[in-house]
Scaffold this active site. Structure first.
Site, PDB file in Angstrom:
ATOM      1  N   PHE A 106      79.901 -54.872  83.362  1.00  0.00           N
ATOM      2  CA  PHE A 106      79.562 -54.532  85.338  1.00  0.00           C
ATOM      3  C   PHE A 106      78.518 -55.323  86.280  1.00  0.00           C
ATOM      4  CE2 PHE A 106      75.413 -52.318  84.005  1.00  0.00           C
ATOM      5  CZ  PHE A 106      74.315 -52.748  84.830  1.00  0.00           C
ATOM      6  N   LYS A 107      77.514 -55.683  84.854  1.00  0.00           N
ATOM      7  CA  LYS A 107      76.580 -57.518  85.568  1.00  0.00           C
ATOM      8  C   LYS A 107      77.283 -58.836  85.895  1.00  0.00           C
ATOM      9  CE  LYS A 107      73.028 -54.587  83.590  1.00  0.00           C
ATOM     10  NZ  LYS A 107      72.203 -55.357  82.989  1.00  0.00           N
ATOM     11  N   ASP A 108      78.727 -58.769  85.450  1.00  0.00           N
ATOM     12  CA  ASP A 108      79.627 -60.030  85.918  1.00  0.00           C
ATOM     13  C   ASP A 108      79.261 -59.401  87.470  1.00  0.00           C
ATOM     14  OD1 ASP A 108      80.493 -60.984  83.399  1.00  0.00           O
ATOM     15  OD2 ASP A 108      82.085 -59.080  83.272  1.00  0.00           O
TER      16      ASP A 108
END
Length: 434
Positions: A106-108
């Site tokens: 999700f950090k993308d």
């Protein structure tokens, strides 16, 4: 967009300064003075919009006139070029899959938006910057991918030795170019402390244009709100009319804070569930009203092994500040490794759906809350990373082999390149100055 420091001892700043500073000089966190409500028409038509169209409308409302609409659309389209689908695994239980970006975490969302935003500002100012980022797992990989070969930006990633998965470590340590990995002899909290100390050090500040890509940076937080709106749109497309509950597997609490921003902008959310592993300082706060940080404990859901969440103050302020107000928006739950493994195995055996340990913690947190209700809700749990990033734990727990995406399996044959580092700031500072 005007931002203030949560410690109220530093001047207000515009977005560009907040993005590149990362931390205010008074060691607080930047927060927007105003979080605007989106118009009713946005929610009436949201199911007709793509995730990038949603992201543009949300960021336009938040950023105001900081960036022209044409440039903002370019920034958003460059950053958010992958989807975040919602998958129903049981009746009224949905998984929001946030692992379809380049690093499969999700950090993308945050890292790519931040890289796109910084690149835009740097082209205008012709400056170079040095990004410092601490990671407990997925942040580093996303930042490394997001900023890889970006002109004018050098990236140093600090991660705790032996406390990230093999694939996560390879994502940090195999790119090279403008990305350097420091393997710190300590915990994630030690890595985070080194980064914070560097920002507050006057000698380093004079020598370098330091910036942070951790969730302490406001430009990481803004895009994490996008997928809450997108999940609501997906549920609306599927015909859901039930109240929505989001369960967020939580470590540093940036993800949940972003959900609260979405709620403040008008997203109808019945409740957020803050689900942690045994590093449960926030569930304890929600239960007792007392916030007591403590040293982190190592678990199989390693990205959540945080004993002093840096976004706690943001979460609290966004939810109303006073404890009695906060608990009207957020409830807490935590699970140990044994229960996490049981949930992974149970869901796989019944549905065939493979969950990483963090997703399983969210599943347990969601069930704990929804089972206590006297009404039907649409429960959405956030899956923050692809299960293959935790391959050993997943296969051991499920008792079977699972498919690994080619982009992850290809990493395992690459050579790790990292620099050993103590948790002593004197050593870290010496390295940076050298």
């Amino acid at each position: 967009m005007i931002l203030y420091s949560t410690n109220h001892q530093s001047p207000d700043v515009h977005l560009e300064e907040a993005v590149f500073r990362g931390l205010p000089p008074d060691n607080g966190l930047y927060m927007p003075h105003v979080i605007p409500m989106l118009p009713a028409s946005f929610f009436e038509n949201i199911e007709k919009m793509s995730i990038s169209e949603i992201a543009f409308e949300v960021s336009k409302a938040l950023l105001g006139d900081e960036i022209s609409e044409e440039d903002l659309k370019m920034i958003v389209n460059r950053a958010i070029d992958f989807d975040a689908p919602v998958v129903e695994i049981e009746k009224d239980t949905y998984v929001l899959e946030l692992f379809h970006g380049p690093s499969m975490a999700f950090k993308d969302f945050g890292a790519r938006f931040m890289a796109s935003l910084m690149s835009y500002f740097l082209q205008k100012s012709q400056k170079d910057i040095h990004i410092l980022v601490a990671t407990s797992g997925d942040t580093g990989g996303a930042v490394a991918q997001g900023f890889y070969k970006t002109s004018g930006i050098k990236v140093t990633i600090l991660y705790p030795t032996g406390k990230v998965s093999d694939i996560q470590e390879k994502q940090l340590t195999t790119l090279g170019e403008n990305v350097t990995a420091l393997e710190v002899d300590g915990t994630f909290d030690d890595c985070q402390a080194l980064v914070k100390a560097a920002f507050l050090d006057s000698e380093l500040s004079l020598k370098f244009n330091l910036a942070s890509a951790n969730s302490i940076n406001i430009s990481r937080l803004i895009p994490q709100s996008f997928y809450y709106f997108n999940a609501f749109a997906e549920l609306k497309r599927a015909g859901n009319t039930k109240p929505v509950v989001f369960c967020v597997p939580s470590g540093n609490f940036g993800n949940l804070s972003a959900g609260l921003i979405a709620q403040r902008m008008g997203l109808p959310v019945k409740m957020f569930v803050a689900a942690t592993n045994v590093n449960n300082v926030v569930p304890e706060y929600l239960k007792t009203g007392t916030y007591q940080p403590k040293p982190s404990q190592e678990t199989i859901s390693n990205a959540m092994d945080v004993g002093n969440p840096s976004n706690f103050i943001r979460m609290r302020l966004l939810a109303g500040d006073a404890h009695e107000e906060v608990v009207t928006h957020i409830t807490g739950d935590f699970s140990d490794d044994t229960d996490t493994r049981k949930a992974m195995k149970d869901v796989f055996d019944r549905t065939g759906y493979v969950m990483c340990p963090h997703t399983a913690v969210a599943y347990l947190g969601l069930k704990s809350y929804t089972d206590s209700l006297n009404e039907e809700v649409a429960g959405v749990l956030l899956s923050t990373a692809h299960y293959a990033k935790f391959l050993d734990v997943v296969e051991e727990t499920l008792g079977t082999t699972v498919e690994v995406p080619e982009r992850l399996s290809a990493l395992l044959s690459k050579e790790k390149v990292s620099i050993p580092m103590t948790k002593d700031f004197v050593d870290f500072k010496a390295y940076l100055l050298k």
